[in-house]
Design a protein around this motif. Structure first.
Motif, PDB file in Angstrom:
ATOM      1  N   PHE A 202     -31.055  -1.508  54.068  1.00  0.00           N
ATOM      2  CA  PHE A 202     -31.254  -0.066  54.173  1.00  0.00           C
ATOM      3  C   PHE A 202     -31.403   0.324  55.635  1.00  0.00           C
ATOM      4  CE2 PHE A 202     -35.363  -2.080  53.549  1.00  0.00           C
ATOM      5  CZ  PHE A 202     -36.090  -1.588  54.610  1.00  0.00           C
ATOM      6  N   LYS A 203     -31.355   1.635  55.881  1.00  0.00           N
ATOM      7  CA  LYS A 203     -31.464   2.169  57.223  1.00  0.00           C
ATOM      8  C   LYS A 203     -32.574   3.207  57.237  1.00  0.00           C
ATOM      9  CE  LYS A 203     -28.478   4.577  60.492  1.00  0.00           C
ATOM     10  NZ  LYS A 203     -27.150   5.153  60.653  1.00  0.00           N
ATOM     11  N   VAL A 204     -33.404   3.208  58.258  1.00  0.00           N
ATOM     12  CA  VAL A 204     -34.488   4.179  58.379  1.00  0.00           C
ATOM     13  C   VAL A 204     -34.049   5.266  59.345  1.00  0.00           C
ATOM     14  CG1 VAL A 204     -36.876   4.556  59.065  1.00  0.00           C
ATOM     15  CG2 VAL A 204     -36.237   2.403  57.991  1.00  0.00           C
ATOM     16  N   GLU A 205     -34.081   6.499  58.871  1.00  0.00           N
ATOM     17  CA  GLU A 205     -33.749   7.635  59.724  1.00  0.00           C
ATOM     18  C   GLU A 205     -34.982   8.507  59.872  1.00  0.00           C
ATOM     19  OE1 GLU A 205     -30.318   9.730  58.328  1.00  0.00           O
ATOM     20  OE2 GLU A 205     -29.003   8.016  58.597  1.00  0.00           O
ATOM     21  N   THR A 206     -35.234   8.961  61.094  1.00  0.00           N
ATOM     22  CA  THR A 206     -36.389   9.814  61.350  1.00  0.00           C
ATOM     23  C   THR A 206     -35.946  11.120  61.990  1.00  0.00           C
ATOM     24  OG1 THR A 206     -36.714   8.821  63.535  1.00  0.00           O
ATOM     25  CG2 THR A 206     -37.947   7.860  61.711  1.00  0.00           C
ATOM     26  N   MET A 207     -36.724  12.152  61.730  1.00  0.00           N
ATOM     27  CA  MET A 207     -36.504  13.436  62.388  1.00  0.00           C
ATOM     28  C   MET A 207     -37.030  13.315  63.815  1.00  0.00           C
ATOM     29  SD  MET A 207     -35.119  15.497  60.196  1.00  0.00           S
ATOM     30  CE  MET A 207     -35.443  17.118  60.830  1.00  0.00           C
ATOM     31  N   PRO A 208     -36.559  14.160  64.732  1.00  0.00           N
ATOM     32  CA  PRO A 208     -37.067  14.098  66.106  1.00  0.00           C
ATOM     33  C   PRO A 208     -38.574  14.361  66.164  1.00  0.00           C
ATOM     34  CG  PRO A 208     -35.141  15.526  65.959  1.00  0.00           C
ATOM     35  CD  PRO A 208     -35.509  15.146  64.571  1.00  0.00           C
ATOM     36  N   VAL A 209     -39.259  13.636  67.030  1.00  0.00           N
ATOM     37  CA  VAL A 209     -40.699  13.782  67.217  1.00  0.00           C
ATOM     38  C   VAL A 209     -40.919  14.446  68.583  1.00  0.00           C
ATOM     39  CG1 VAL A 209     -42.879  12.525  67.427  1.00  0.00           C
ATOM     40  CG2 VAL A 209     -41.123  11.717  65.860  1.00  0.00           C
ATOM     41  N   PRO A 210     -41.836  15.427  68.671  1.00  0.00           N
ATOM     42  CA  PRO A 210     -42.087  16.063  69.975  1.00  0.00           C
ATOM     43  C   PRO A 210     -42.523  15.032  71.028  1.00  0.00           C
ATOM     44  CG  PRO A 210     -43.293  17.174  68.217  1.00  0.00           C
ATOM     45  CD  PRO A 210     -42.674  15.966  67.620  1.00  0.00           C
ATOM     46  N   LYS A 211     -42.067  15.224  72.266  1.00  0.00           N
ATOM     47  CA  LYS A 211     -42.402  14.285  73.337  1.00  0.00           C
ATOM     48  C   LYS A 211     -43.815  14.504  73.862  1.00  0.00           C
ATOM     49  CE  LYS A 211     -37.688  13.516  74.702  1.00  0.00           C
ATOM     50  NZ  LYS A 211     -36.689  13.520  75.721  1.00  0.00           N
ATOM     51  N   ASP A 212     -44.269  15.764  73.888  1.00  0.00           N
ATOM     52  CA  ASP A 212     -45.609  16.065  74.398  1.00  0.00           C
ATOM     53  C   ASP A 212     -46.539  16.347  73.230  1.00  0.00           C
ATOM     54  OD1 ASP A 212     -44.692  15.860  77.017  1.00  0.00           O
ATOM     55  OD2 ASP A 212     -44.070  17.963  77.052  1.00  0.00           O
ATOM     56  N   ILE A 213     -47.453  15.422  72.972  1.00  0.00           N
ATOM     57  CA  ILE A 213     -48.426  15.579  71.893  1.00  0.00           C
ATOM     58  C   ILE A 213     -49.812  15.578  72.527  1.00  0.00           C
ATOM     59  CG2 ILE A 213     -49.345  14.601  69.772  1.00  0.00           C
ATOM     60  CD1 ILE A 213     -46.630  13.224  69.371  1.00  0.00           C
ATOM     61  N   VAL A 214     -50.596  16.605  72.208  1.00  0.00           N
ATOM     62  CA  VAL A 214     -51.940  16.730  72.745  1.00  0.00           C
ATOM     63  C   VAL A 214     -52.903  16.022  71.798  1.00  0.00           C
ATOM     64  CG1 VAL A 214     -53.723  18.389  73.438  1.00  0.00           C
ATOM     65  CG2 VAL A 214     -51.303  18.959  73.743  1.00  0.00           C
ATOM     66  N   ARG A 215     -53.950  15.410  72.368  1.00  0.00           N
ATOM     67  CA  ARG A 215     -54.950  14.716  71.553  1.00  0.00           C
ATOM     68  C   ARG A 215     -55.553  15.710  70.556  1.00  0.00           C
ATOM     69  NH1 ARG A 215     -59.009  10.719  74.112  1.00  0.00           N
ATOM     70  NH2 ARG A 215     -57.734   9.227  73.049  1.00  0.00           N
ATOM     71  N   GLY A 216     -55.598  15.303  69.299  1.00  0.00           N
ATOM     72  CA  GLY A 216     -56.133  16.157  68.243  1.00  0.00           C
ATOM     73  C   GLY A 216     -55.077  17.005  67.559  1.00  0.00           C
ATOM     74  N   GLN A 217     -53.880  17.049  68.113  1.00  0.00           N
ATOM     75  CA  GLN A 217     -52.798  17.843  67.538  1.00  0.00           C
ATOM     76  C   GLN A 217     -52.197  17.086  66.356  1.00  0.00           C
ATOM     77  OE1 GLN A 217     -49.614  18.507  70.296  1.00  0.00           O
ATOM     78  NE2 GLN A 217     -48.398  19.723  68.884  1.00  0.00           N
ATOM     79  N   THR A 218     -51.853  17.827  65.307  1.00  0.00           N
ATOM     80  CA  THR A 218     -51.212  17.231  64.143  1.00  0.00           C
ATOM     81  C   THR A 218     -49.700  17.346  64.298  1.00  0.00           C
ATOM     82  OG1 THR A 218     -53.077  17.874  62.764  1.00  0.00           O
ATOM     83  CG2 THR A 218     -51.041  17.300  61.639  1.00  0.00           C
ATOM     84  N   VAL A 219     -49.022  16.214  64.098  1.00  0.00           N
ATOM     85  CA  VAL A 219     -47.567  16.177  64.236  1.00  0.00           C
ATOM     86  C   VAL A 219     -46.985  15.596  62.960  1.00  0.00           C
ATOM     87  CG1 VAL A 219     -45.654  15.244  65.564  1.00  0.00           C
ATOM     88  CG2 VAL A 219     -47.761  15.855  66.724  1.00  0.00           C
ATOM     89  N   GLU A 220     -45.925  16.196  62.465  1.00  0.00           N
ATOM     90  CA  GLU A 220     -45.261  15.696  61.261  1.00  0.00           C
ATOM     91  C   GLU A 220     -44.149  14.744  61.662  1.00  0.00           C
ATOM     92  OE1 GLU A 220     -43.001  17.398  57.274  1.00  0.00           O
ATOM     93  OE2 GLU A 220     -43.411  18.739  58.952  1.00  0.00           O
ATOM     94  N   ILE A 221     -44.152  13.573  61.070  1.00  0.00           N
ATOM     95  CA  ILE A 221     -43.096  12.597  61.299  1.00  0.00           C
ATOM     96  C   ILE A 221     -42.466  12.293  59.963  1.00  0.00           C
ATOM     97  CG2 ILE A 221     -42.547  10.283  62.140  1.00  0.00           C
ATOM     98  CD1 ILE A 221     -45.052  10.455  63.893  1.00  0.00           C
ATOM     99  N   ARG A 222     -41.207  12.665  59.805  1.00  0.00           N
ATOM    100  CA  ARG A 222     -40.501  12.440  58.536  1.00  0.00           C
ATOM    101  C   ARG A 222     -39.562  11.244  58.677  1.00  0.00           C
ATOM    102  NH1 ARG A 222     -38.998  17.885  55.356  1.00  0.00           N
ATOM    103  NH2 ARG A 222     -40.978  18.948  55.672  1.00  0.00           N
ATOM    104  N   CYS A 223     -39.643  10.357  57.695  1.00  0.00           N
ATOM    105  CA  CYS A 223     -38.787   9.180  57.652  1.00  0.00           C
ATOM    106  C   CYS A 223     -38.045   9.162  56.328  1.00  0.00           C
ATOM    107  CB  CYS A 223     -39.597   7.896  57.790  1.00  0.00           C
ATOM    108  SG  CYS A 223     -40.487   7.764  59.324  1.00  0.00           S
ATOM    109  N   GLU A 224     -36.816   8.649  56.373  1.00  0.00           N
ATOM    110  CA  GLU A 224     -36.006   8.566  55.166  1.00  0.00           C
ATOM    111  C   GLU A 224     -35.298   7.224  55.134  1.00  0.00           C
ATOM    112  OE1 GLU A 224     -32.420  11.110  53.022  1.00  0.00           O
ATOM    113  OE2 GLU A 224     -33.307  11.821  54.877  1.00  0.00           O
ATOM    114  N   LEU A 225     -35.320   6.564  53.975  1.00  0.00           N
ATOM    115  CA  LEU A 225     -34.603   5.304  53.796  1.00  0.00           C
ATOM    116  C   LEU A 225     -33.250   5.615  53.176  1.00  0.00           C
ATOM    117  CD1 LEU A 225     -37.360   2.969  52.356  1.00  0.00           C
ATOM    118  CD2 LEU A 225     -36.500   3.035  54.680  1.00  0.00           C
ATOM    119  N   LYS A 226     -32.188   5.106  53.790  1.00  0.00           N
ATOM    120  CA  LYS A 226     -30.832   5.296  53.262  1.00  0.00           C
ATOM    121  C   LYS A 226     -30.196   3.934  53.038  1.00  0.00           C
ATOM    122  CE  LYS A 226     -29.965   9.855  54.923  1.00  0.00           C
ATOM    123  NZ  LYS A 226     -28.970  10.781  55.367  1.00  0.00           N
ATOM    124  N   ALA A 227     -29.595   3.802  51.898  1.00  0.00           N
ATOM    125  CA  ALA A 227     -28.948   2.526  51.542  1.00  0.00           C
ATOM    126  C   ALA A 227     -27.708   2.287  52.394  1.00  0.00           C
ATOM    127  CB  ALA A 227     -28.573   2.520  50.086  1.00  0.00           C
TER     128      ALA A 227
END
Length: 66
Positions: free
Chosen positions: A41-66
């Protein structure tokens, strides 16, 4: 005198068993990691912000593709 010999034998047997147990425990450890490089399988992720501040919530989406 016999009681003293029995105690010495018991201590030597316990010491021998302790040394055997320690040698088995230490020899069974390995620092090498068994890493698999090829997956069905292959793992694909959405882009993640480069600048993350401490305490900030960031969504990281991952998808498995056959």
């Amino acid at each position: 005198m016999k009681k003293n010999n029995k105690i010495k034998k018991s201590v030597s047997v316990l010491a021998f068993l302790f040394v055997c147990a320690v040698s088995v425990i230490l020899s069974s450890c390995s620092d090498e990691l068994d890493i698999q490089q090829s997956y069905p399988f292959k793992v694909e992720t959405m882009p993640v912000p480069k600048d993350i501040v401490r305490g900030q919530t960031v969504e990281i989406r991952c998808e498995l593709k056959a």
